[in-house]
Enzyme design. Structure first.
Site, mmCIF file in Angstrom:
data_model
loop_
_atom_site.group_PDB
_atom_site.id
_atom_site.type_symbol
_atom_site.label_atom_id
_atom_site.label_comp_id
_atom_site.label_asym_id
_atom_site.label_seq_id
_atom_site.Cartn_x
_atom_site.Cartn_y
_atom_site.Cartn_z
ATOM 1 N N ARG A 129 12.160 -5.251 4.282
ATOM 2 C CA ARG A 129 11.848 -4.085 4.221
ATOM 3 C C ARG A 129 12.841 -3.368 5.213
ATOM 4 O O ARG A 129 12.920 -3.239 6.569
ATOM 5 C CB ARG A 129 10.643 -3.433 4.862
ATOM 6 N N ARG A 165 0.067 -8.511 13.217
ATOM 7 C CA ARG A 165 -0.584 -7.847 12.301
ATOM 8 C C ARG A 165 -1.305 -7.345 11.293
ATOM 9 O O ARG A 165 -2.996 -7.680 11.188
ATOM 10 C CB ARG A 165 0.492 -6.695 11.943
ATOM 11 N N LYS A 193 1.146 -1.019 -0.131
ATOM 12 C CA LYS A 193 0.058 0.006 0.083
ATOM 13 C C LYS A 193 0.743 1.594 0.199
ATOM 14 O O LYS A 193 -0.011 1.905 -0.910
ATOM 15 C CB LYS A 193 -0.653 -0.055 1.372
HETATM 16 P P1 AP5 Z 1 5.336 -1.963 1.379
HETATM 17 O O1 AP5 Z 1 4.261 -0.834 0.528
HETATM 18 O O2 AP5 Z 1 5.855 -0.929 3.184
HETATM 19 O O3 AP5 Z 1 3.689 -2.198 2.364
HETATM 20 P P2 AP5 Z 1 1.994 -2.116 2.922
HETATM 21 O O4 AP5 Z 1 0.997 -2.583 2.397
HETATM 22 O O5 AP5 Z 1 2.724 -0.058 3.031
HETATM 23 O O6 AP5 Z 1 2.343 -2.259 4.355
HETATM 24 P P3 AP5 Z 1 2.476 -1.790 6.124
HETATM 25 O O7 AP5 Z 1 3.005 -3.067 6.507
HETATM 26 O O8 AP5 Z 1 2.883 -0.598 6.106
HETATM 27 O O9 AP5 Z 1 0.856 -2.108 6.672
HETATM 28 P P4 AP5 Z 1 0.378 -1.725 7.597
HETATM 29 O O10 AP5 Z 1 -0.690 -1.570 7.052
HETATM 30 O O11 AP5 Z 1 0.519 -2.759 8.332
HETATM 31 O O12 AP5 Z 1 1.057 -0.214 8.425
HETATM 32 P P5 AP5 Z 1 0.928 1.019 8.573
HETATM 33 O O13 AP5 Z 1 1.865 1.426 8.403
HETATM 34 O O14 AP5 Z 1 -0.600 0.930 8.015
HETATM 35 O O15 AP5 Z 1 5.615 -3.026 1.002
HETATM 36 C C1 AP5 Z 1 6.439 -3.880 1.792
HETATM 37 C C2 AP5 Z 1 8.129 -4.737 1.782
HETATM 38 O O16 AP5 Z 1 6.980 -4.663 0.738
HETATM 39 C C3 AP5 Z 1 8.646 -2.873 1.161
HETATM 40 O O17 AP5 Z 1 10.153 -3.456 1.074
HETATM 41 C C4 AP5 Z 1 8.483 -3.357 -0.445
HETATM 42 O O18 AP5 Z 1 9.498 -2.427 -1.538
HETATM 43 C C5 AP5 Z 1 8.266 -4.622 -0.659
HETATM 44 N N1 AP5 Z 1 7.346 -4.519 -2.201
HETATM 45 C C6 AP5 Z 1 6.484 -3.744 -2.019
HETATM 46 N N2 AP5 Z 1 5.167 -4.029 -3.346
HETATM 47 C C7 AP5 Z 1 5.891 -5.627 -3.673
HETATM 48 C C8 AP5 Z 1 6.095 -6.175 -5.110
HETATM 49 N N3 AP5 Z 1 5.302 -6.263 -5.280
HETATM 50 N N4 AP5 Z 1 6.551 -6.900 -5.199
HETATM 51 C C9 AP5 Z 1 7.626 -7.471 -4.239
HETATM 52 N N5 AP5 Z 1 7.906 -6.645 -2.964
HETATM 53 C C10 AP5 Z 1 7.156 -5.388 -3.091
HETATM 54 O O19 AP5 Z 1 0.057 0.388 9.992
HETATM 55 C C11 AP5 Z 1 1.547 0.271 11.140
HETATM 56 C C12 AP5 Z 1 0.409 0.406 13.116
HETATM 57 O O20 AP5 Z 1 -0.563 1.041 12.656
HETATM 58 C C13 AP5 Z 1 -0.809 -1.219 12.604
HETATM 59 O O21 AP5 Z 1 -0.546 -1.821 12.804
HETATM 60 C C14 AP5 Z 1 -1.500 -0.029 13.686
HETATM 61 O O22 AP5 Z 1 -1.059 -0.507 15.338
HETATM 62 C C15 AP5 Z 1 -1.516 1.343 13.245
HETATM 63 N N6 AP5 Z 1 -2.564 1.813 12.505
HETATM 64 C C16 AP5 Z 1 -2.154 2.492 11.538
HETATM 65 N N7 AP5 Z 1 -3.297 2.635 10.917
HETATM 66 C C17 AP5 Z 1 -4.277 2.639 11.991
HETATM 67 C C18 AP5 Z 1 -6.132 2.572 11.548
HETATM 68 N N8 AP5 Z 1 -6.252 3.187 10.456
HETATM 69 N N9 AP5 Z 1 -6.538 2.205 12.396
HETATM 70 C C19 AP5 Z 1 -5.833 1.553 13.564
HETATM 71 N N10 AP5 Z 1 -4.592 1.498 14.072
HETATM 72 C C20 AP5 Z 1 -3.776 1.810 12.626
#
Ligand code: AP5
Length: 228
Positions: A135, A180, A21
């Protein structure tokens, strides 16, 4: 939020941790003139700043749970009113619960806006663990990388800005990633039906290479932005 003469695009990227994402939202931002709003980034900034919301969020994030709807909605509602996001937004990691989705609908409706579309990035759980484990991001500009799938051209040097301080997230440990993913399936995956029922859902296969996923998403974003 100001009253909208023409409603701005509000696009949602849905998908489990590691689906890509953040990677894709940054690319869509550049291509389509929309602003990425990541609640994960906002919460990490609040944790780093030591605000009251950040202190409450820290413990939950460290174990892979979801931060309370109240905290997240407060942070997002404020951000949506700022001047730089009035041309359109990509919501990355929000909404994550039905309560958040319903609150977003209300928040937008108050200003004559609505969700333009939601795209589910479909992936399998096993691949997510290896994506997350490898990552890292540039500490200076936030560009995202992966040890195997997207390394920097020169080891330790950011391709985008030349920065040399790379960071890994505290919640990217294997046991936290499992929690997660569990939170995603229990609390966020039901939003796929939420948006399907409102005829706002689109899906992309996000198991392909990064460029291929960008092309598929971009085509869908273009279509969503065409006048009805
Ligand atoms: P990346 O693009 O970083 O993936 P992502 O989907 O953004 O993953 P996140 O781990 O950031 O998502 P998340 O939803 O757990 O975290 P968030 O920060 O929102 O890609 C991952 C890796 O794969 C990278 O190294 C990339 O290079 C590689 N990659 C990407 N695409 C690829 C492909 N096609 N092929 C191969 N490699 C690829 O949330 C973190 C925490 O915050 C949550 O756990 C929660 O506690 C809190 N939080 C955030 N938002 C909320 C909310 N709305 N409500 C409640 N708690 C929340």
């Amino acid at each position: 939020m100001r009253a909208q003469e023409k409603a701005r695009p509000v696009l949602i990227l849905l998908g489990p941790p590691g689906a890509g994402k953040g990677t894709q939202a940054r690319r869509l931002e550049e291509r389509h003139g929309l602003v990425q709003l990541s609640t994960g980034d906002m919460l990490r900034a609040a944790v780093a700043a030591g605000t009251e919301a950040g202190r409450a969020a820290k413990a939950v994030m460290e174990v892979g749970g979801l931060v309370s709807d109240e905290i997240v909605l407060d942070i997002l509602a404020d951000r949506l009113t700022e001047a730089d996001v009035q041309e359109g937004v990509i919501l990355d990691g929000f909404p994550r619960t039905t309560v958040q989705a319903e609150a977003l609908d209300v928040m937008l409706a108050e200003h004559g806006e609505r969700v333009t579309g939601a795209i589910s990035m479909d992936v399998d759980d096993a691949a997510m663990v290896s994506r997350i484990a490898g990552r890292f991001t540039c500490g200076a500009c936030g560009e995202g990388y992966h040890d195997s799938f997207k390394p920097t051209v020169v080891e330790g040097v950011c391709d985008a800005c030349g920065g040399t301080e790379m960071k890994r997230r505290a919640d990217d440990k294997a046991e936290t990633v499992a929690a997660r993913l569990e939170a995603y399936h229990a609390q966020t995956a039901p939003l796929i039906d939420y948006y399907a029922e409102r005829r706002l859902l689109d899906r992309v296969d996000a198991m392909g290479e990064i460029d291929a996923v960008t092309a598929a998403l971009s085509a869908k974003v273009e279509r969503m932005r065409e006048p009805a």
